[in-house]
Design an enzyme around this catalytic site. Structure first.
Site, PDB file in Angstrom:
ATOM      1  CG  ASP A  92      36.960  11.372  -5.217  1.00 21.97           C
ATOM      2  OD1 ASP A  92      37.555  11.217  -6.298  1.00 21.97           O
ATOM      3  OD2 ASP A  92      37.061  10.583  -4.272  1.00 21.97           O
ATOM      4  CG  ASP A 303      41.555  11.023 -10.080  1.00 19.80           C
ATOM      5  OD1 ASP A 303      40.351  11.128  -9.781  1.00 19.80           O
ATOM      6  OD2 ASP A 303      42.465  11.033  -9.238  1.00 19.80           O
TER       7      ASP A 303
END
Length: 421
Positions: A92, A303
């Site tokens: 992440d 992301d």
């Protein structure tokens, strides 16, 4: 003297595997689903992720223990403790904490690997309340009775985690067969955890730029650099994606372009500056009607955990119109009701090249980056409008070597066949 430990790898670079949760390499893979159904699963998670990142972007408090459901699309495997216990964590780039479930498990979700038992590890150490690492992570409190650091987080969707904030030895298995051990890494050892996690999850591996993130704690082995090369999870090749560190993370050679990265106030999000998007000879400048006074720089997040690319509504509408005018096929509604621009086509099609003009860098996207199948016959544009935070998603990043250099504060792109890297 560095506040973080060095490792056995010294200043050498190293590489580990990275795999998509919808790929056959994932323990949560459902072999009964068709490829397009795996795509739809990932697309639906994108909207949860969008809402999550928008909250982070506008909050003034750090969401470091980022355990919201659907928190990412890729897994990374490593071990913790002595003897080593395997962990399968979500990779992440929008959170800091390295976090896993631990015994005694007062409340835990199901996971593939055995839950870590601290009492069996000779290198497990609880952090004192006044330690640097305890203070470096804001979501902590002090257990005064034991003078030990405790973390506790809860989220709007009902996800939560709490437990001891500790140090442990983390061991990474490099693709060259070597093992890299990092002693004294700060991790969250969760005794109470809950949320909508998939079967594979053991926790989270945060790769943001905060002081307790994975990349920050790699010390000299990481050199503040990491890169990845994402293989499409629908690819017919069995090759895995790769995650590189240190010297191995350098992106160089012909065709490399670089753009500045900016961090939000919590050091948890990587922002880029999107100047315009090109389709053929048309150019559409970045403008966000929902934030007309927003700064010209740092206007879109990059992301790894979001599948779709989300754009401000006006920019999206202009882009959709330009694409639709160039594709002469029958338009249909998305059978899943997720995406706006879809065509009736059981086969892949030739689509216009879309160029993202970031500050100082032009990145050309092809069909693999811009269209996705949502049924046997529906092929849809893998972008969506948003009133939240714009996001450059991972489909747009497939078959690019993408390097983050936190010292130079740049992100670099190089078109690459990641199945051969």
């Amino acid at each position: 003297m560095s506040i973080f430990p060095t490792t056995e790898a010294g200043t050498r670079g190293f590489t580990i595997d990275l795999f998509h949760r919808e790929s056959p390499h994932s323990p949560s893979y459902d072999s009964t689903l068709k490829p397009w159904q795996h795509s739809v699963n990932a697309l639906r998670r994108s909207f949860n992720r969008l809402n999550h990142l928008t909250r982070i972007a506008y909050t003034t408090q750090s969401p470091a223990a980022d355990i919201i459901s659907d928190s990412g699309e890729f897994f990374v495997k490593f071990s913790i403790g002595t003897p080593q216990v395997p962990i399968l964590a979500t990779f992440d780039t929008a959170s800091d904490l390295i976090w896993t479930q631990c015994q005694p498990c007062l409340k835990c979700f199901k996971q593939t690997y055995p839950i870590f038992t601290p009492s069996r590890s000779s290198t497990y150490r609880r952090l004192a309340c006044d330690s640097f690492l305890c203070k470096a992570f804001p979501a902590t409190i002090c257990d005064k009775a034991s003078n030990s650091c405790i973390y506790s987080e809860s989220y709007a969707d009902g996800s939560f985690s709490s437990g001891d904030f500790v140090t442990e030895t983390v061991t990474l298995g490099s693709t060259n067969g070597a093992k890299i051990s990092i002693p004294g890494v700060a991790i969250g050892c969760g005794h109470k955890n809950g949320g909508a996690f998939s079967l594979g999850d053991s926790g989270i591996a945060g790769f943001a730029s905060g002081k307790v993130s994975f990349i920050s704690q790699l010390g000299s082995s990481g050199q503040g650099k990491f890169s990845y090369c994402l293989v499409s999870f629908l690819s017919e090749t069995s090759n895995l994606s790769r995650l590189h560190f240190g010297n191995d993370a350098d992106v160089f050679g012909k065709g490399v372009v670089s753009t500045p990265i900016f961090l939000n106030r919590n050091e948890t999000l990587y922002y880029l500056t999107l100047v315009e998007i090109g389709v053929g000879n048309q150019r559409f400048g970045f403008y966000d009607p929902d934030a007309p006074n927003a700064a010209e720089e740092a206007n879109i997040i990059i992301d790894s955990g979001t599948t779709l690319t989300f754009l401000p509504s006006k920019l999206y509408n202009d882009l959709e119109t330009a694409i639709a005018s160039r594709i002469k096929l029958k338009r249909i509604k998305d059978p899943q009701g997720v995406l706006n621009l879809c065509y009736d086509s059981p086969k892949d099609i030739q689509v216009p090249i879309i160029t993202f003009h970031f500050k100082g860098a032009y990145v050309e996207l092809n069909t693999l980056n811009t269209f996705v199948r949502t049924s046997e016959t529906a092929l849809c544009f893998a972008f969506a409008p948003t009133k939240g935070t714009p996001i450059y998603g991972n489909l747009a990043q497939v078959n690019f070597l993408i390097g983050y250099d936190l010292n130079k504060k740049t992100v670099s792109f190089k078109a690459t066949d990641c199945s051969k890297s």
